[in-house]
Design an enzyme around this catalytic site. Structure first.
Site, mmCIF file in Angstrom:
data_model
loop_
_atom_site.group_PDB
_atom_site.id
_atom_site.type_symbol
_atom_site.label_atom_id
_atom_site.label_comp_id
_atom_site.label_asym_id
_atom_site.label_seq_id
_atom_site.Cartn_x
_atom_site.Cartn_y
_atom_site.Cartn_z
ATOM 1 N N SER A 85 40.501 42.457 35.216
ATOM 2 C CA SER A 85 39.357 43.069 35.886
ATOM 3 C C SER A 85 39.018 44.323 35.103
ATOM 4 O O SER A 85 39.862 44.839 34.360
ATOM 5 C CB SER A 85 39.770 43.468 37.312
ATOM 6 O OG SER A 85 38.822 44.361 37.879
ATOM 7 N N TYR A 131 45.662 46.634 43.982
ATOM 8 C CA TYR A 131 44.907 45.748 43.084
ATOM 9 C C TYR A 131 44.830 46.359 41.678
ATOM 10 O O TYR A 131 45.096 45.687 40.678
ATOM 11 C CB TYR A 131 43.508 45.539 43.672
ATOM 12 C CG TYR A 131 42.608 44.617 42.883
ATOM 13 C CD1 TYR A 131 42.775 43.249 42.940
ATOM 14 C CD2 TYR A 131 41.561 45.122 42.110
ATOM 15 C CE1 TYR A 131 41.930 42.389 42.229
ATOM 16 C CE2 TYR A 131 40.715 44.291 41.406
ATOM 17 C CZ TYR A 131 40.902 42.922 41.468
ATOM 18 O OH TYR A 131 40.070 42.079 40.775
HETATM 19 C C1 BGC Z 1 37.097 43.603 42.315
HETATM 20 C C2 BGC Z 1 35.905 43.888 43.192
HETATM 21 C C3 BGC Z 1 35.041 44.991 42.597
HETATM 22 C C4 BGC Z 1 34.713 44.679 41.159
HETATM 23 C C5 BGC Z 1 33.877 45.755 40.462
HETATM 24 C C6 BGC Z 1 36.644 43.390 40.889
HETATM 25 O O1 BGC Z 1 37.768 43.195 40.074
HETATM 26 O O2 BGC Z 1 37.764 42.446 42.773
HETATM 27 O O3 BGC Z 1 36.362 44.269 44.472
HETATM 28 O O4 BGC Z 1 33.839 45.127 43.322
HETATM 29 O O5 BGC Z 1 35.916 44.501 40.443
HETATM 30 O O6 BGC Z 1 34.371 47.051 40.691
#
Ligand code: BGC
Length: 255
Positions: free
Chosen positions: A143, A156
């Site tokens: 991410s 996360y």
């Molecule tokens: C997350 C989302 C978030 C996005 C952008 C993703 O990895 O799961 O919750 O909105 O990143 O910030």
């Protein structure tokens, strides 16, 4: 058809980004192992879509936060297709809780499903790739939050930060075997993980303003990056992450 006859495993492969990755790799000619935990009917439907493209697919119910389930996933892939060429560690969850709010159960869930699964998925896939010979590709779906803080989503961010270092460290360790380890870091994507945001007009407005391209990504736009990294064109890429975030991480009001 650059991935003709390659064998790919996609964890969390029956929804969201994982489903798009499975379909895109199949479109490039790969045979697919779809890992899933819930919704067998969605997996069956996806298997049919893949077969209609002329490729083979099997669904395997496996909880990738457990090492024995990950081993089962690899074993089923070898049983069905004889080898594993591409391992996509995609399964992921988030709790949207802060440092102050996060419970032990929430912390464990996020870390086990996101990071532990990627670590042991990398380990077990690499062992299989070494055994069969010829190298392989391990692709970790991280991410923007592998590097960019998201206040209110601490565990996360930790899990994705861990995946960043897994990609870099395992990439170095496995380079001599020609097993390439890369990350793909999406920004905001239209998937089930983001439904709460997508249903909140205020949050959506904020998000669109923050993303230089002015919109969320479609899952397919992440899957196409994964397909590139799985193919011949990415033969010199390892121990790094490719971000597909519409510019989000570098957006700036110019102050
Ligand atoms: C997350 C989302 C978030 C996005 C952008 C993703 O990895 O799961 O919750 O909105 O990143 O910030």
């Amino acid at each position: 058809m650059s991935l003709k006859r390659k064998v790919a495993i996609v964890t969390g492969g029956n929804s969201g980004i994982g489903k798009a990755i499975a379909l895109e790799l199949a479109a490039q000619g790969a045979n697919i192992v779809i890992d899933y935990v819930v919704h067998p009917e969605a997996t069956e439907d996806e298997e049919k879509q893949i077969r209609a493209m002329g490729d083979q697919a099997i669904g395997v119910q496996a909880d990738v936060s457990k090492v024995e389930d990950l081993q089962l996933l690899i074993d089923k892939a070898v049983e069905a297709f004889g080898r594993v060429d591409i391992m996509v560690n995609n399964a992921g969850v988030e709790t949207r809780t802060s440092t102050l709010d996060t419970t032990e159960a929430q912390y464990d869930k996020v870390m086990n499903i996101n990071l532990k699964s990627a670590f042991f998925g990398t380990q077990l896939a690499a062992k299989q790739m070494i055994k069969q010979g010829g190298g392989g590709r391990i692709i970790n779906i991280t991410s923007v939050h592998e590097d960019w803080p998201m206040p209110g989503n601490t565990a996360y961010c930790l899990s994705k930060g861990g995946m960043r270092m897994l990609t870099r460290t395992a990439g170095l360790e496995l380079a001599s075997q020609n097993i390439l380890v890369v990350g793909v870091g999406p920004g905001a994507v239209e998937t089930p993980i983001n439904v709460s945001t997508m249903q909140d007009p205020v949050a959506m407005q904020k998000l669109k303003e923050a993303i230089p391209l002015g919109r969320m990504a479609k899952s397919k736009e992440i899957a196409s990056v994964v397909a590139f990294l799985a193919g011949d064109g990415a033969s010199y890429m390892t121990a790094t992450t490719v971000f597909a975030d519409g510019g989000l991480m570098h957006s700036s009001p110019g102050l």
